[in-house]
Write a protein that holds these residues in place. Structure first.
Motif, PDB file in Angstrom:
ATOM      1  N   PRO A  71      49.996  29.442  44.306  1.00 11.47           N
ATOM      2  CA  PRO A  71      50.675  30.740  44.295  1.00 11.47           C
ATOM      3  C   PRO A  71      49.943  31.746  45.175  1.00 11.47           C
ATOM      4  N   PRO A  72      50.676  32.711  45.744  1.00  8.74           N
ATOM      5  CA  PRO A  72      50.096  33.653  46.697  1.00  8.74           C
ATOM      6  C   PRO A  72      48.893  34.410  46.139  1.00  8.74           C
ATOM      7  N   LEU A  73      48.934  34.777  44.873  1.00 11.73           N
ATOM      8  CA  LEU A  73      47.834  35.565  44.316  1.00 11.73           C
ATOM      9  C   LEU A  73      46.516  34.799  44.421  1.00 11.73           C
ATOM     10  N   ILE A  74      46.551  33.520  44.123  1.00 15.43           N
ATOM     11  CA  ILE A  74      45.344  32.694  44.179  1.00 15.43           C
ATOM     12  C   ILE A  74      44.830  32.616  45.619  1.00 15.43           C
ATOM     13  N   VAL A  75      45.728  32.408  46.549  1.00 14.45           N
ATOM     14  CA  VAL A  75      45.298  32.271  47.942  1.00 14.45           C
ATOM     15  C   VAL A  75      44.723  33.600  48.443  1.00 14.45           C
ATOM     16  N   ASP A  76      45.392  34.705  48.088  1.00 15.45           N
ATOM     17  CA  ASP A  76      44.854  36.018  48.462  1.00 15.45           C
ATOM     18  C   ASP A  76      43.443  36.186  47.913  1.00 15.45           C
ATOM     19  N   ALA A  77      43.270  35.801  46.656  1.00 15.47           N
ATOM     20  CA  ALA A  77      41.962  35.958  46.029  1.00 15.47           C
ATOM     21  C   ALA A  77      40.930  35.084  46.743  1.00 15.47           C
ATOM     22  N   LEU A  78      41.340  33.884  47.175  1.00 10.12           N
ATOM     23  CA  LEU A  78      40.409  33.020  47.911  1.00 10.12           C
ATOM     24  C   LEU A  78      39.958  33.704  49.200  1.00 10.12           C
ATOM     25  N   PHE A  79      40.909  34.258  49.929  1.00  6.67           N
ATOM     26  CA  PHE A  79      40.563  34.942  51.176  1.00  6.67           C
ATOM     27  C   PHE A  79      39.593  36.089  50.928  1.00  6.67           C
ATOM     28  N   ILE A  80      39.915  36.917  49.950  1.00  9.27           N
ATOM     29  CA  ILE A  80      39.082  38.107  49.742  1.00  9.27           C
ATOM     30  C   ILE A  80      37.741  37.725  49.142  1.00  9.27           C
ATOM     31  N   THR A  81      37.734  36.670  48.313  1.00  4.71           N
ATOM     32  CA  THR A  81      36.457  36.178  47.795  1.00  4.71           C
ATOM     33  C   THR A  81      35.564  35.736  48.950  1.00  4.71           C
ATOM     34  N   TYR A  82      36.156  35.024  49.876  1.00  5.99           N
ATOM     35  CA  TYR A  82      35.419  34.529  51.038  1.00  5.99           C
ATOM     36  C   TYR A  82      34.792  35.690  51.812  1.00  5.99           C
ATOM     37  N   ARG A  83      35.613  36.694  52.086  1.00  7.10           N
ATOM     38  CA  ARG A  83      35.114  37.858  52.829  1.00  7.10           C
ATOM     39  C   ARG A  83      34.028  38.589  52.015  1.00  7.10           C
ATOM     40  N   SER A  84      34.311  38.803  50.716  1.00  2.54           N
ATOM     41  CA  SER A  84      33.335  39.510  49.872  1.00  2.54           C
ATOM     42  C   SER A  84      32.023  38.741  49.813  1.00  2.54           C
ATOM     43  N   PHE A  85      32.123  37.423  49.766  1.00  2.00           N
ATOM     44  CA  PHE A  85      30.920  36.607  49.677  1.00  2.00           C
ATOM     45  C   PHE A  85      29.966  36.958  50.817  1.00  2.00           C
ATOM     46  N   PHE A  86      30.492  37.072  52.009  1.00  2.00           N
ATOM     47  CA  PHE A  86      29.604  37.332  53.139  1.00  2.00           C
ATOM     48  C   PHE A  86      29.107  38.771  53.172  1.00  2.00           C
ATOM     49  N   ILE A  87      29.935  39.705  52.706  1.00  2.00           N
ATOM     50  CA  ILE A  87      29.461  41.088  52.607  1.00  2.00           C
ATOM     51  C   ILE A  87      28.300  41.145  51.613  1.00  2.00           C
ATOM     52  N   LEU A  88      28.493  40.513  50.460  1.00  2.00           N
ATOM     53  CA  LEU A  88      27.475  40.576  49.416  1.00  2.00           C
ATOM     54  C   LEU A  88      26.263  39.721  49.759  1.00  2.00           C
ATOM     55  N   LEU A  89      26.488  38.655  50.508  1.00  2.00           N
ATOM     56  CA  LEU A  89      25.371  37.803  50.906  1.00  2.00           C
ATOM     57  C   LEU A  89      24.368  38.609  51.734  1.00  2.00           C
ATOM     58  N   ASP A  90      24.899  39.425  52.637  1.00  3.30           N
ATOM     59  CA  ASP A  90      24.027  40.292  53.430  1.00  3.30           C
ATOM     60  C   ASP A  90      23.180  41.172  52.518  1.00  3.30           C
ATOM     61  N   GLU A  91      23.846  41.732  51.508  1.00  4.68           N
ATOM     62  CA  GLU A  91      23.130  42.629  50.610  1.00  4.68           C
ATOM     63  C   GLU A  91      22.076  41.867  49.814  1.00  4.68           C
ATOM     64  N   LEU A  92      22.449  40.695  49.341  1.00  7.24           N
ATOM     65  CA  LEU A  92      21.505  39.901  48.558  1.00  7.24           C
ATOM     66  C   LEU A  92      20.292  39.526  49.412  1.00  7.24           C
ATOM     67  N   THR A  93      20.554  39.162  50.662  1.00  7.71           N
ATOM     68  CA  THR A  93      19.451  38.823  51.569  1.00  7.71           C
ATOM     69  C   THR A  93      18.516  40.017  51.719  1.00  7.71           C
ATOM     70  N   ASN A  94      19.102  41.193  51.897  1.00 11.46           N
ATOM     71  CA  ASN A  94      18.272  42.393  52.019  1.00 11.46           C
ATOM     72  C   ASN A  94      17.477  42.659  50.749  1.00 11.46           C
ATOM     73  N   LEU A  95      18.133  42.460  49.603  1.00 16.02           N
ATOM     74  CA  LEU A  95      17.439  42.680  48.338  1.00 16.02           C
ATOM     75  C   LEU A  95      16.240  41.744  48.217  1.00 16.02           C
ATOM     76  N   PHE A  96      16.430  40.501  48.617  1.00 17.18           N
ATOM     77  CA  PHE A  96      15.340  39.540  48.519  1.00 17.18           C
ATOM     78  C   PHE A  96      14.208  39.868  49.471  1.00 17.18           C
ATOM     79  N   THR A  97      14.575  40.314  50.657  1.00 10.83           N
ATOM     80  CA  THR A  97      13.531  40.730  51.593  1.00 10.83           C
ATOM     81  C   THR A  97      12.724  41.869  50.991  1.00 10.83           C
ATOM     82  N   ALA A  98      13.442  42.832  50.417  1.00 12.95           N
ATOM     83  CA  ALA A  98      12.749  43.968  49.809  1.00 12.95           C
ATOM     84  C   ALA A  98      11.816  43.492  48.699  1.00 12.95           C
ATOM     85  N   LEU A  99      12.295  42.539  47.898  1.00 12.51           N
ATOM     86  CA  LEU A  99      11.456  42.003  46.822  1.00 12.51           C
ATOM     87  C   LEU A  99      10.222  41.317  47.381  1.00 12.51           C
TER      88      LEU A  99
END
Lengths: 241, 234, 279, 279
Positions: free
Chosen positions: B127-155
């Motif tokens: 169903p479209p809702l699931i596919v939309d969520a997959l797309f946005i999850t994918y994009r969010s993953f990389f946005i948040l990955l950057d942040e997590l990487t920065n957090l770890f560097t700071a740590l």
């Protein structure tokens, strides 16, 4: 132990099919429910929580062979219906990178989905009687204990497979008898392997979930609420539908 | 889990397998997985596994780096096999070969196909809702990955992460995760605004030209044929 | 003076095969200097800093910080080098300002009394004692920078490294941070290395400037020396300050002026030329 | 000229009870103007923009955009107003640049051929056609800004709203974005509203400037008018450009100069005063 790290080709097709049809039914229900609410808001929230779960899983915890799952947290933040969709999405993406078989996604969604739903309701119930951080820890521990039992049960249920496998290849009767004798012991053996790892996992998971809830309560208390409350806040902000 | 590394590989590689369309590669993966689930013949399975490893090698997937993606399914497969079957080696080996084969098929798929193209194909069944969520999850993953990487560097630069000290790690990781969680939820709120502003309608039609067949599709289709052939014949 | 940092012809290859080379001049920082690394985004500034911090290991070249190899002696340097990373949002981890600033001393296993004292001192120095119980998340951008600075300065480092410390700050906050950096340098002799792409900061803070572009250290010198090489600055994709440009052009037209670093200098030079009557 | 935007004495209360008031002067933007909202961080710039976009509903006051109430006529305005938010990372949602830019036209139900044409046109206008198949997380900061701008311009909006569009960009990328904005304004008559805290941008892009501080619209005028009120700028926590300050001081000392907006203007005024012999 949240999802089953069972690879493809271990569980017999009938169980896989059952898993998929159960998941399909639940997902259909969840989507109908979600569409009744504000879909754009649900979608963005659902997606970031999925991404967050995937990231939390990828953090190495040192030498321990476990990783975080944060399923109960997802339940608390998303509610049961969105939570089920999240379970499916996370499991699907994990399966795509070889973390648990792709054919097991259906079963996995059921297991993880049950954690999300159970976690959500337990947290809501326990919160009436204790501090939210304690409620989160307890809800997580209870939920994971239940789901672990569920999983061991599932493995027990599906364990006819190896003998089927043997029949097909015409192994000798002695070997088959040996197999049957081993069947009952095997579940115990499996439990022995899984249990200690799972218990460590449950303790970690409960502690981290509780810490995260306390962090959220300090920084963004409005985020720990049922989806209905959220809708009201957005109305006040005047966000258009 | 190396999601980011695999993503990188999928986008930067340009082997013949990379150039085939997502749909043909998905069909190939589906064929292999069905074979794994259905067949109990050792020879075709071993043949399929060797074939997949060869394809992975030719597609330029560094097996040393991603070997663990195959190793873990094999490990878990053997845990299940040993706990249930006991000492007889043939069925145990078979279970391990099966898990390895399925995992290789998936690795070949995602290491040569951008996740968005796969999601776009999934539109055919989900169903479209699931596919939309997959797309946005994918994009969010990389946005948040950057942040997590920065957090770890700071740590790290504040002496907050060491492989040996588990308690210290947990305390600091929980702090970092808490921050990341708050940031995730806020990212979600901002994405919501963006979706509203850009007129979101269910069923984001993302995915470019995923369905356009290319001549490289012959590769996966031929591979399907080969695998099916030896499963039936042998 | 002792060399606090020395980097010699660095070459780094990222996992995705991107290669960053930083050859050209050697990068040398002496004790108690305030050094600014100028360069456009993507020129290799952060790569250079990450090597100095010890987060990256060079494929070729030599890096020495306080006399040691920063990769091998990572833990040794952590107590001696304070770091403010680029994204201030993603480095304030503690649930309160106090907790965050206490993070490093706690991680290094100091006892609670010492930690208490160190945190109190640094918060007061930076004038954010009143924020100590606040949740960092709700602070303004300028306040967050100050908290990050406190977290970096709490161990009293000999060397302070800042990546784009002024990005996104409004003029008032920028001024405050500049003032704090000058104070640390003056009072504790902290050596400071900053990476930035804003040429207007040069006269305000730098003793020495390195100009980096396209993986090469192009220019090194005092602010005045740097500003006399507008051609190199422009080539590196950096805009010289308008005041500098104006005086450069005046000088080329034969007017007897030097490149000014401050408004004061500019005025002092121009006034006598314009109206001989005034003081 | 038609008023594209009109905001009158706004009051907003956030869910956490923070109150933001924007009274003082009315905020009026006329068609084809390029308007800059200047103010330090936290002065209420983003709140003002969010009301104009229709994301927030005022508790008191009046907001009109293209003649309608932006909250009530949200869907009507979405096609006519392009928006680039502050955090560009989070507004690129599509998995590839092409998909992201195509998001709005697809959502508004245009047919694939139209979508194809619109996306191609805007990507070529912004000179990022070569990026069309790239994945957003492998783009540089400047490239991301351009993609976000393409996503906002693809529907050819009458009004373009940008929140801190130049934050974190190096001089070269800043220049490119400025050039693009000027081009859109010139060629398509796009009205542009930008919020910023960098006074140096005023002469480069603004027809009209509003100065906001502490929840009040303090000043309104052309760049020249704004720069003649250094007192208000300073009070609002904004630093006037050094060139402006220099000429302001010269004028006060009795030198016959006007406040210059560009280097060219400054030189043209100074040269004759300094060396009467040169052209």
């Amino acid at each position: 132990m949240s999802h089953l790290h069972i690879p493809d080709g271990v569980i017999p097709p009938i169980w896989l099919a059952l898993g998929f049809s159960g998941t399909a039914g639940l997902l259909a229900l969840a989507i109908v429910r979600t569409r009744r609410e504000e879909i754009t808001s649900s979608l963005s929230r659902l997606s970031v929580i999925c991404a967050f779960m995937l990231l939390a899983m990828s953090i190495p915890l040192g030498f321990l062979p476990v990783h975080l799952n944060l399923t109960v947290l997802a339940g608390i933040l998303l509610g049961p219906w969105l939570g089920i969709i999240a379970s499916f999405i996370v499991n699907l993406i994990l399966a795509l990178v070889g973390h648990g078989g792709i054919t097991v996604v259906g079963l996995n969604t059921l297991v993880v989905g049950s954690e999300v739903v159970l976690g959500y309701y337990l947290f809501r119930a326990l919160r009436q009687h204790m501090r939210p951080t304690a409620a989160a820890a307890l809800a997580t521990a209870l939920t994971l204990l239940v789901s672990m039992t569920l999983m061991i049960g599932l493995v027990g249920l599906t364990q006819i497979e190896p003998s089927l496998l043997l029949h097909d290849h015409g192994f000798s009767h002695e070997e088959e008898h040996e197999m049957e004798a081993l069947q009952e012991i095997s579940l115990v053996r499996f439990t022995q392997i899984i249990l200690p790892i799972s218990l460590v996992g449950i303790i970690l998971e409960s502690a981290v979930t509780s810490l995260l809830i306390s962090y959220l309560l300090k920084v963004k208390p409005d985020l720990i609420s049922t989806p209905k409350d959220e809708g009201q806040i957005e109305d006040e902000q005047g966000l258009p539908r | 889990m190396h999601l980011a590394d695999i993503d990188y590989l999928a986008f930067r590689g340009d082997s013949f397998w990379h150039k085939a369309s997502a749909l043909s590669k998905l069909i190939f993966a589906a064929v292999v997985i069905s074979v794994v689930v259905v067949t109990r013949k050792p020879l075709p399975l071993v043949l399929t596994l060797s074939f997949l490893l060869a394809l992975l090698f030719m597609a330029g997937v560094p097996l040393i780096k991603f070997g663990h993606l195959l190793f873990f399914p094999a490990l878990f497969g053997s845990v299940f096999a040993f706990s249930r079957i006991g000492g007889s080696w043939l069925p145990v080996t078979l279970v391990i070969v099966k898990s390895l084969t399925a995992a290789s098929a998936l690795l070949l798929l995602i290491a040569t196909t951008g996740a968005p193209a796969i999601f776009a194909c999934l539109r055919l069944i989900f169903p479209p809702l699931i596919v939309d969520a997959l797309f946005i999850t994918y994009r969010s993953f990389f946005i948040l990955l950057d942040e997590l990487t920065n957090l770890f560097t700071a740590l790290k630069v504040k002496g907050g992460y060491s492989a040996a000290n588990l308690v210290l790690n947990l305390r600091n990781i929980a702090g970092a995760l808490g921050l990341l969680l708050v940031r995730s939820l806020e990212t979600g709120e901002r994405m919501y605004k963006v979706l509203v502003l850009r007129g979101y309608q269910e069923g984001l039609r993302f995915g470019g030209r995923w369905y356009q067949p290319t001549r490289y599709d012959l590769g996966p289709l031929l591979a399907c044929f080969l695998v099916l052939a030896w499963v039936v014949i042998l | 003076m002792t060399k606090v940092v020395k980097v010699k012809c660095l070459r780094h290859v990222y996992p995705d095969k991107t290669e960053v080379k930083l050859c050209g001049l050697d990068f040398v920082v002496r004790a108690k200097e305030k050094v600014l690394i100028l360069g456009p985004n993507g020129s290799g500034k952060t790569t250079l800093l990450n090597h100095i911090i010890g987060l990256l290991k060079p494929v070729e070249g030599e890096v020495r910080v306080l006399g040691v190899d920063p990769v091998k002696e990572f833990n040794f340097l952590r107590r001696r080098v304070g770091i403010v990373l680029q994204n201030v949002e993603e480095q304030i981890i503690g649930p309160t300002v106090w907790d965050d600033v206490a993070l490093a001393p706690r991680n290094f296993g100091l006892n609670p009394r010492e930690v208490q004292e160190m945190v109190e001192t640094v918060l007061k120095e930076i004038n954010i004692w009143h924020l100590k119980d606040k949740i960092p998340h709700y602070l303004s951008g300028g306040e967050k920078k100050k908290v990050a600075l406190a977290g970096a300065m709490v161990m009293r480092p000999e060397l302070l490294i800042l990546d784009e410390p002024f990005d996104g700050l409004d003029p008032r906050s920028k001024k405050e941070i500049l003032e704090l950096l000058r104070k640390f340098n003056r009072e504790f002799g902290t050596t400071i290395i900053m990476a930035n792409h804003d040429v207007n900061l040069v006269p305000l803070i730098a003793d020495k400037v390195y100009v980096i572009s396209e993986g090469s250290i192009r220019l090194y010198g005092t602010p005045r020396e740097i500003f006399s090489r507008l051609d190199v600055l422009r080539q590196a994709g950096l805009e010289p300050p308008l005041l500098v440009e104006l005086f450069y052009e005046l000088a080329q037209k034969g007017v007897a002026v030097d490149i000014p670093l401050t408004l004061e200098e500019a005025r002092r030079q121009l006034l006598p030329l314009l109206c001989p009557g005034s003081p």
